[in-house]
Design an enzyme around this catalytic site. Sequence first.
Site, PDB file in Angstrom:
ATOM      1  N   ASN A 107      15.014   8.070   8.474  1.00  0.00           N
ATOM      2  CA  ASN A 107      13.807   7.808   9.237  1.00  0.00           C
ATOM      3  C   ASN A 107      14.084   7.697  10.735  1.00  0.00           C
ATOM      4  O   ASN A 107      13.199   7.933  11.547  1.00  0.00           O
ATOM      5  CB  ASN A 107      13.150   6.521   8.748  1.00  0.00           C
ATOM      6  CG  ASN A 107      12.078   6.813   7.730  1.00  0.00           C
ATOM      7  OD1 ASN A 107      11.143   7.548   8.006  1.00  0.00           O
ATOM      8  ND2 ASN A 107      12.223   6.262   6.538  1.00  0.00           N
TER       9      ASN A 107
ATOM     10  N   ASN B 127      11.817   5.182  -3.212  1.00  0.00           N
ATOM     11  CA  ASN B 127      10.464   5.417  -2.706  1.00  0.00           C
ATOM     12  C   ASN B 127       9.495   5.846  -3.811  1.00  0.00           C
ATOM     13  O   ASN B 127       9.885   6.015  -4.969  1.00  0.00           O
ATOM     14  CB  ASN B 127      10.496   6.450  -1.576  1.00  0.00           C
ATOM     15  CG  ASN B 127      10.990   7.802  -2.057  1.00  0.00           C
ATOM     16  OD1 ASN B 127      10.903   8.105  -3.242  1.00  0.00           O
ATOM     17  ND2 ASN B 127      11.502   8.602  -1.147  1.00  0.00           N
ATOM     18  N   ILE B 128       8.230   6.041  -3.448  1.00  0.00           N
ATOM     19  CA  ILE B 128       7.190   6.281  -4.452  1.00  0.00           C
ATOM     20  C   ILE B 128       7.437   7.553  -5.246  1.00  0.00           C
ATOM     21  O   ILE B 128       7.063   7.636  -6.401  1.00  0.00           O
ATOM     22  CB  ILE B 128       5.781   6.339  -3.805  1.00  0.00           C
ATOM     23  CG1 ILE B 128       5.723   7.377  -2.701  1.00  0.00           C
ATOM     24  CG2 ILE B 128       5.374   4.996  -3.284  1.00  0.00           C
ATOM     25  CD1 ILE B 128       4.300   7.705  -2.275  1.00  0.00           C
TER      26      ILE B 128
ATOM     27  N   CYS C 218       9.209  -2.023   4.597  1.00  0.00           N
ATOM     28  CA  CYS C 218       9.788  -0.800   4.035  1.00  0.00           C
ATOM     29  C   CYS C 218       9.455   0.290   5.040  1.00  0.00           C
ATOM     30  O   CYS C 218       9.778   0.138   6.209  1.00  0.00           O
ATOM     31  CB  CYS C 218       9.241  -0.525   2.647  1.00  0.00           C
ATOM     32  SG  CYS C 218       7.456  -0.656   2.507  1.00  0.00           S
ATOM     33  N   SER C 219       8.805   1.360   4.644  1.00  0.00           N
ATOM     34  CA  SER C 219       8.419   2.357   5.637  1.00  0.00           C
ATOM     35  C   SER C 219       7.072   1.975   6.251  1.00  0.00           C
ATOM     36  O   SER C 219       6.989   1.609   7.404  1.00  0.00           O
ATOM     37  CB  SER C 219       8.335   3.743   5.000  1.00  0.00           C
ATOM     38  OG  SER C 219       9.608   4.133   4.567  1.00  0.00           O
ATOM     39  N   ASP C 220       6.012   2.021   5.419  1.00  0.00           N
ATOM     40  CA  ASP C 220       4.700   1.673   5.942  1.00  0.00           C
ATOM     41  C   ASP C 220       4.316   0.243   5.625  1.00  0.00           C
ATOM     42  O   ASP C 220       3.304  -0.255   6.100  1.00  0.00           O
ATOM     43  CB  ASP C 220       3.645   2.637   5.381  1.00  0.00           C
ATOM     44  CG  ASP C 220       3.794   4.016   5.985  1.00  0.00           C
ATOM     45  OD1 ASP C 220       4.074   4.085   7.198  1.00  0.00           O
ATOM     46  OD2 ASP C 220       3.655   5.006   5.258  1.00  0.00           O
TER      47      ASP C 220
ATOM     48  N   TRP D  12       3.373  -1.056   2.672  1.00  0.00           N
ATOM     49  CA  TRP D  12       2.293  -1.359   1.737  1.00  0.00           C
ATOM     50  C   TRP D  12       2.676  -1.122   0.280  1.00  0.00           C
ATOM     51  O   TRP D  12       1.874  -1.376  -0.590  1.00  0.00           O
ATOM     52  CB  TRP D  12       1.014  -0.611   2.112  1.00  0.00           C
ATOM     53  CG  TRP D  12       1.160   0.868   2.367  1.00  0.00           C
ATOM     54  CD1 TRP D  12       1.869   1.755   1.648  1.00  0.00           C
ATOM     55  CD2 TRP D  12       0.566   1.611   3.432  1.00  0.00           C
ATOM     56  NE1 TRP D  12       1.768   2.994   2.170  1.00  0.00           N
ATOM     57  CE2 TRP D  12       0.963   2.955   3.283  1.00  0.00           C
ATOM     58  CE3 TRP D  12      -0.276   1.281   4.504  1.00  0.00           C
ATOM     59  CZ2 TRP D  12       0.565   3.966   4.154  1.00  0.00           C
ATOM     60  CZ3 TRP D  12      -0.669   2.298   5.358  1.00  0.00           C
ATOM     61  CH2 TRP D  12      -0.257   3.610   5.189  1.00  0.00           C
ATOM     62  N   ASP D  13       3.871  -0.600   0.035  1.00  0.00           N
ATOM     63  CA  ASP D  13       4.280  -0.434  -1.362  1.00  0.00           C
ATOM     64  C   ASP D  13       5.385  -1.417  -1.739  1.00  0.00           C
ATOM     65  O   ASP D  13       5.141  -2.432  -2.369  1.00  0.00           O
ATOM     66  CB  ASP D  13       4.757   1.001  -1.605  1.00  0.00           C
ATOM     67  CG  ASP D  13       3.615   1.990  -1.475  1.00  0.00           C
ATOM     68  OD1 ASP D  13       2.571   1.714  -2.068  1.00  0.00           O
ATOM     69  OD2 ASP D  13       3.772   3.002  -0.776  1.00  0.00           O
TER      70      ASP D  13
ATOM     71  N   ARG E 134      -2.698   5.714  -4.765  1.00  0.00           N
ATOM     72  CA  ARG E 134      -1.607   5.472  -5.707  1.00  0.00           C
ATOM     73  C   ARG E 134      -2.065   5.649  -7.150  1.00  0.00           C
ATOM     74  O   ARG E 134      -1.288   6.014  -8.012  1.00  0.00           O
ATOM     75  CB  ARG E 134      -1.033   4.072  -5.514  1.00  0.00           C
ATOM     76  CG  ARG E 134      -0.369   3.840  -4.172  1.00  0.00           C
ATOM     77  CD  ARG E 134       0.943   4.608  -4.035  1.00  0.00           C
ATOM     78  NE  ARG E 134       1.537   4.371  -2.717  1.00  0.00           N
ATOM     79  CZ  ARG E 134       1.444   5.214  -1.700  1.00  0.00           C
ATOM     80  NH1 ARG E 134       0.786   6.359  -1.845  1.00  0.00           N
ATOM     81  NH2 ARG E 134       1.996   4.932  -0.547  1.00  0.00           N
TER      82      ARG E 134
END
Lengths: 603, 542
Positions: A230, A255-256, A318-320, A322-323, A364
């Site tokens: 990133n 990740n997702i 994490c990245s954003d 929200w997960d 999601r």
Amino acid sequence: MEHIRTTKVEQVKLLDRFSTSNKSLTGTLYLTATHLLFIDSHQKETWILHHHIALVEKLALTTSGCPLVIQCKNFRIVHFIVPRERDCHDIYNSLLQLSKQERLQGWQLIDLAEEYKRMGVPNSNWQLSDANREYKICETYPRELYVPRIASKPIIVGSSKFRSKGRFPVLSYYHQNKEAAICRCSQPLSGFSARCLEDEHLLQAISKANPVNRYMYVMDTRPKLNAMANRAAGKGYENEDNYSNIRFQFVGIENIHVMRSSLQKLLEVNGTKGLSVSDFYSGLESSGWLRHIKAVMDAAIFLAKAIMVENASVLVHCSDGWDRTSQVCSLGSLLLDSYYRTIKGFMVLIEKDWISFGHKFSERCGHLDGDPKEVSPVFTQFLECVWHLTEQFPQDFEFNEAFLLQIHEHIHSCQFGNFLGNCQKEREELKLKEKTYSLWPFLLDDQKKYLNPLYSSKSPKFAVLEPNTVSFSFKFWRNMYHQFDRTLHPRQSVFNIIMNMNEQNKQLEKDIKDLESKIKQRKNKQTDEILTKELLHSVHPESPTLKTSLCFKEQTLLPVNHALRTIEGSNPADNRYSEYAEEFSKSEPGVVSLEYGVARMTC
Amino acid sequence: MEFSELIRTGRAQAKLLRGPEAPPLRGTLCVTGHHLLLSPGPQATSDLWLLLLRRVDSIQKRVSGDSGTITLRCKDLRVLQLDIEGVEATLDIARSIEALSSLESVITSFPFFYRPKGLRLGDAWHFHPPERYYKRVARETNAWRLSEVNGDFSLCPSYPRAVIVPRAVDDDALARCARFRQGGRFPVLSYHHAPSGTVLLRSSQPLTGPQKRRCAEDEELLRAVLAGARPGARGFVLDTRSAQAAKQARVTGGGTEAKAAYPGWKRLHRPLERGWPLQESFVRLVEACGDLEQSMDRWLSQPEACHWLAHVKEALSTAYLAAQGVGREGACVLVHGAEGTDSTLLVTSLAQLILDPSSRTIAGFQELVEREWIQAGHPFQLRCAHSAFSHARPKHEAPTFLLFLDCVWQLGRQFPQSLEFGEGLLLALFEHAYASPFGTFLCSSEKERCLCEVRTRTHSLWSGLNQPKEQRKLRNPLYVPNPLAIWPSVELQTLRLWQGLFLRWIRPPEPSEVAWEKVWQIVTDKKTEGCEPTVSASEPQL
């Protein structure tokens, strides 16, 4: 009750819709908190439940009075004529309010401001910030955000510009005893060397808000490799040299996309019939699903330990944000605070860390025909982690497995408004609170089904759970992934059985009291000879019910479906429960796979 | 007493470590003929700690400086560590334990000296006589009779004195029949399924040999079985070996029933693992469970754990097949492998548990174990000589009985309300089968038990278990009598590792034990309240 302006109107006419001679009944109209009641001159009663009212119409004034037409959802249409227009107007308005009220009240059940108050904020170190009141700083955050008292608005604004999607560090959970906080944010836009003084100030403010330990942890829940990658895109992670008093830590949750394909593989493996043992287990292993569950759990344990043992505040991202951040923050708070292990508390937790902080439920869960790459079982993983905890700590949770399964059912069902949309702003634009119902009151109505009979509520508020994460404590969640496969035993749930026993205990106690009071009454009134005779009669009708409930075979076991009038099949979970009830009454497995062996026997 | 020669050091100062949860214990260590004692000294509050030496499976000693460490691995899968002061004392104690824990003689074993308070010798040996069951079947069916032909154990050393055979076959024919079967184990009744009138039988392999010999009496016996069931009944011979293994057995004089010789009987092969491979997968599984450091991936794909579960699956599905034959197809089923003392018993006993509601009660299950395992000649003395930790080269060891218990546990998990007993009884049976102060699991057959006078000189396990104070541990509080057959699911997704046994001493005490207490509370509350209304209702009449 304040909506009811008139409780009683006399000389109201009820018209028969199809009568050619305009026949009508005259009577009195009553308005209660739950029903509209009409009693005609023959004392015949007509009850209309407010819930059932679909439409109320006031027609043009006629000579005989003011017509009021009420259309119900169950296809009843009543046509009243109220003699005075003022009365008619009052009833009209009251009904409009009353039929809507339920919906609004449902949304008020969970109040996050109340929840922050329960945690002990605002206080001398933390305050409510109005920076995001109009969603100007961050669209995916809620309006109300709690930040350190010494963080001024320019610092917040500056920090938010340095964070991906503007998601700057805010409070997620405040531990009253330790005065330490769980905060959450998204990754910094640090790239290889960028700095942001405001962001550094904000982090410092968070660590200063903790009077006990000046050090704070910054947890990056991603694997280190992903975070490094990133950086090339101008994002990345905090440089420990630029921030004072932080300890940086990678956790390594995938990740997702990894999670999505992992679940895919898991379902492929456990969907295969007649698998050999080693194939099953190597399939389970190569899916990596349980490894991911363990990673989430380990992260939450790390978080809880930092607060309990070191008294340090923790910032999670994490990245954003929200997960994985939602997973870790909510699971961490669940470990720390026993309130979140109650039925109501768990609702609050989901409402706070998942819904309000913008977990993208719509994307999601794939509610709409969107990007298939955005679909991921992140929330399912959270529920599975909680299930593992309930398995390890059977006495610490007020709810049972069925509660988790039901919630899982409804994040996809779109029957309720809670999980529609991706963030609070979107939900407000959709006017979900006016157009839809909230899931939580619906679940609370059926609370009995979801209670854990082994729950002991005596544990203190901050009883920390310390789960064991040795590999063998992670099991395959049969009841989630095979909940509709009836040939895979066990189909009887031990917890349901215990629940029913509890229920019967209560019923029996009540019966005892009834009988005793009857005996007392009779003793007082009558002489002994009559008494013995009468008693024999009065006891008799009771005894069959006692007997049946004793051998617990009858349908008194579960309150199946009675209060709910859902369309048949629209609610699979309910069907599941009625199936359970059937099984108690006859525990013979009627449908065990006959094909097993028969073929071979006759060949 | 000869024990004194084996005890080299009477006592030593030691510290005992019992796993991660229990606190260490300090005191004086003492070796006696049958026990290892640790006395915490007069001022300590805790009681004497005691270990039956027979329970020790393997012993490992290590010395450093002037102290030593002994690691004891027990047959119930428990691992204990003793820190002992003095090198000499350590070595002496280790040697004493080694010698005493591996005594071969049955007569000098602890059950012959164990005299617990409150129990009388000879009690409970007649709690579950198989004769009673056999007599009932003989009375109800008219097609079967109780025979005393094996009264002196001359026909078959591993059968009990009384056996049940078709009424149409006389004792002379039985004698010839016995000569045709390995070890003299001619076909006998194992279970009579009253609703369909059919029966489950067991035997050993026929000695057909390479010449494909036949035996008219044996053929007549099986014909009589079919005739006794109902006209036109079919029969299945369920061989627990693969077809190829059965064929190979001919070379060594064994074999299997020829199709032409037994009209009406059809042969099925369901290979079950036995002997050394079974023992090995048990050893590997226990090893894997003891390794706490391994990663998630390693744990899941442990081929060892897989193998064990594969055995469970095979055993359950074979029993399912046998039960299906008897209960649903209305056929007679004869189960045998080679010797007919291991996997055969596993299949017949599990099939009964599936079919027969009375064997799912505590008394019924004890009767089943007594009839189908102990009296039927499962060689406990040989099979359970060592458990999973032994370094000695195994000769006859095999955890067949443990596999049976595991299958029962799976049944109990799939049908939480249908078994009257809980995990506690299964764990107790596992422990006592490997090392016990009671005489029930001693010796390998009824004949040996008679020679050693086990019944008159030792106590029965059943009398020990059936004391009121033990009941709470053994009983399943959720039990509701279920008159139907319980057909288990044998899909892998439903089978689970028996954590209560394999991880019993490794994981910290399960919170579910506390939960179990709560279940008990609810159930007993209910019982007392269930009685109360009748009492209060009858009150005024007095």
